[in-house]
Design a protein around this motif. Structure first.
Motif, PDB file in Angstrom:
ATOM      1  N   ALA A   1     -27.473 -24.270  38.181  1.00  9.67           N
ATOM      2  CA  ALA A   1     -26.129 -24.073  38.730  1.00  9.67           C
ATOM      3  C   ALA A   1     -25.227 -25.204  38.257  1.00  9.67           C
ATOM      4  O   ALA A   1     -25.689 -26.297  37.918  1.00  9.67           O
ATOM      5  CB  ALA A   1     -26.166 -24.038  40.260  1.00  9.67           C
TER       6      ALA A   1
ATOM      7  N   TRP B   1     -19.176 -23.321  42.575  1.00  8.73           N
ATOM      8  CA  TRP B   1     -20.178 -22.830  41.623  1.00  8.73           C
ATOM      9  C   TRP B   1     -21.604 -23.243  41.971  1.00  8.73           C
ATOM     10  O   TRP B   1     -22.546 -22.798  41.322  1.00  8.73           O
ATOM     11  CB  TRP B   1     -19.844 -23.334  40.211  1.00  8.73           C
ATOM     12  N   ARG B   2     -21.781 -24.078  42.983  1.00  8.84           N
ATOM     13  CA  ARG B   2     -23.123 -24.605  43.266  1.00  8.84           C
ATOM     14  C   ARG B   2     -24.094 -23.537  43.754  1.00  8.84           C
ATOM     15  O   ARG B   2     -25.310 -23.718  43.656  1.00  8.84           O
ATOM     16  CB  ARG B   2     -23.031 -25.756  44.277  1.00  8.84           C
TER      17      ARG B   2
ATOM     18  N   GLU C   1     -23.964 -20.408  42.580  1.00  9.54           N
ATOM     19  CA  GLU C   1     -24.076 -19.413  41.501  1.00  9.54           C
ATOM     20  C   GLU C   1     -25.147 -19.881  40.517  1.00  9.54           C
ATOM     21  O   GLU C   1     -24.888 -20.714  39.660  1.00  9.54           O
ATOM     22  CB  GLU C   1     -22.731 -19.255  40.783  1.00  9.54           C
TER      23      GLU C   1
ATOM     24  N   VAL D   1     -21.546 -18.427  34.627  1.00  3.89           N
ATOM     25  CA  VAL D   1     -22.281 -19.689  34.579  1.00  3.89           C
ATOM     26  C   VAL D   1     -22.606 -20.093  33.144  1.00  3.89           C
ATOM     27  O   VAL D   1     -22.401 -21.246  32.746  1.00  3.89           O
ATOM     28  CB  VAL D   1     -23.579 -19.583  35.410  1.00  3.89           C
TER      29      VAL D   1
ATOM     30  N   ARG E   1     -19.583 -21.341  31.219  1.00  3.30           N
ATOM     31  CA  ARG E   1     -19.144 -22.640  31.731  1.00  3.30           C
ATOM     32  C   ARG E   1     -20.125 -23.750  31.340  1.00  3.30           C
ATOM     33  O   ARG E   1     -19.721 -24.892  31.110  1.00  3.30           O
ATOM     34  CB  ARG E   1     -18.961 -22.575  33.249  1.00  3.30           C
TER      35      ARG E   1
END
Length: 220
Positions: free
Chosen positions: A38, A44-45, A47, A75, A78
């Protein structure tokens, strides 16, 4: 979740990067294991996405080989925007594949990643002989770690390209005729990993050819 620092990022192909991370204390994994990663960013933590370690446990750093998808702000894309020194969050490892015996590995695109550590480990031990890789990609530019794989002593490789007809590769999709050509003796162990539609098609072909279900191990 463990916090891990990115030590190095390398471009492997036009859309695949290799990430080398500091291995967190207490993170013990086996060849063929994967983890969930993640982003260490607000929103986002939670995901997470699964990725296989392509490094070996004794290296004491973690290597991930990750394909990016520029048309999707998720993810993986990114992750491709991170820099050396940034952090990610990784969960405890879990099993994807365990190598039982020499066999035929069929991979599609980034589906090669669970097999990389297995091949590297076997080559290091001098036990790669008798293994075969059928590696399907769209074009030659999509082939991950081609030079390394082709330099592995004892590994037989057949490249299959769906969108390119070029010397040294087979053109088309993996079908029954292709498998019969590549694997004359079908009384083998088969390991499969790739996009679900491709893996379903390959499983159907193997079943059609009489390969027993308990001789096939797969992941996606």
């Amino acid at each position: 979740m463990h916090k891990a620092t990115i030590l190095k990022i390398d471009q492997v192909t036009h859309d695949v990067k290799r990430f080398r991370l500091v291995e967190p204390e207490g993170f013990d994994f086996k060849v063929g294991d994967a983890t969930e990663i993640a982003l260490d960013e607000d929103g986002w933590r939670d995901e997470t996405r699964p990725f296989t370690m392509t490094s070996l446990p004794e290296e004491r750093t973690l290597e991930f080989t990750i394909k990016g998808y520029p048309d999707h702000d998720g993810v993986t894309e990114r992750l491709h925007k991170l820099k050396e020194g940034d952090h990610v969050l990784i969960a405890d490892p879990f099993k994807t594949f365990r190598y039982d015996e020499p066999g035929v590995f069929i991979a599609g695109g980034a589906g090669i990643t669970p097999f990389l550590a297995i091949f590297r480990d076997l080559e290091k031990k001098g036990k790669l002989n008798g293994n075969q890789l059928i590696f399907a990609n769209k074009t030659s530019e999509d082939i991950i770690y081609r030079k390394e794989l082709e330099a592995m002593d004892g590994l037989k490789i057949d490249h299959v390209l769906s969108d390119e007809d070029t010397a040294g590769s087979h053109h088309g999709m993996i079908d029954a005729d292709m498998i019969k050509e590549f694997v004359p003796d079908l009384d083998r162990r088969f390991y499969l990993c790739g996009p679900p539609p491709m893996m379903e098609a390959v499983q159907e072909v193997l079943e059609e050819l009489g390969v027993k279900a308990d001789s096939v191990e797969f992941s996606d």
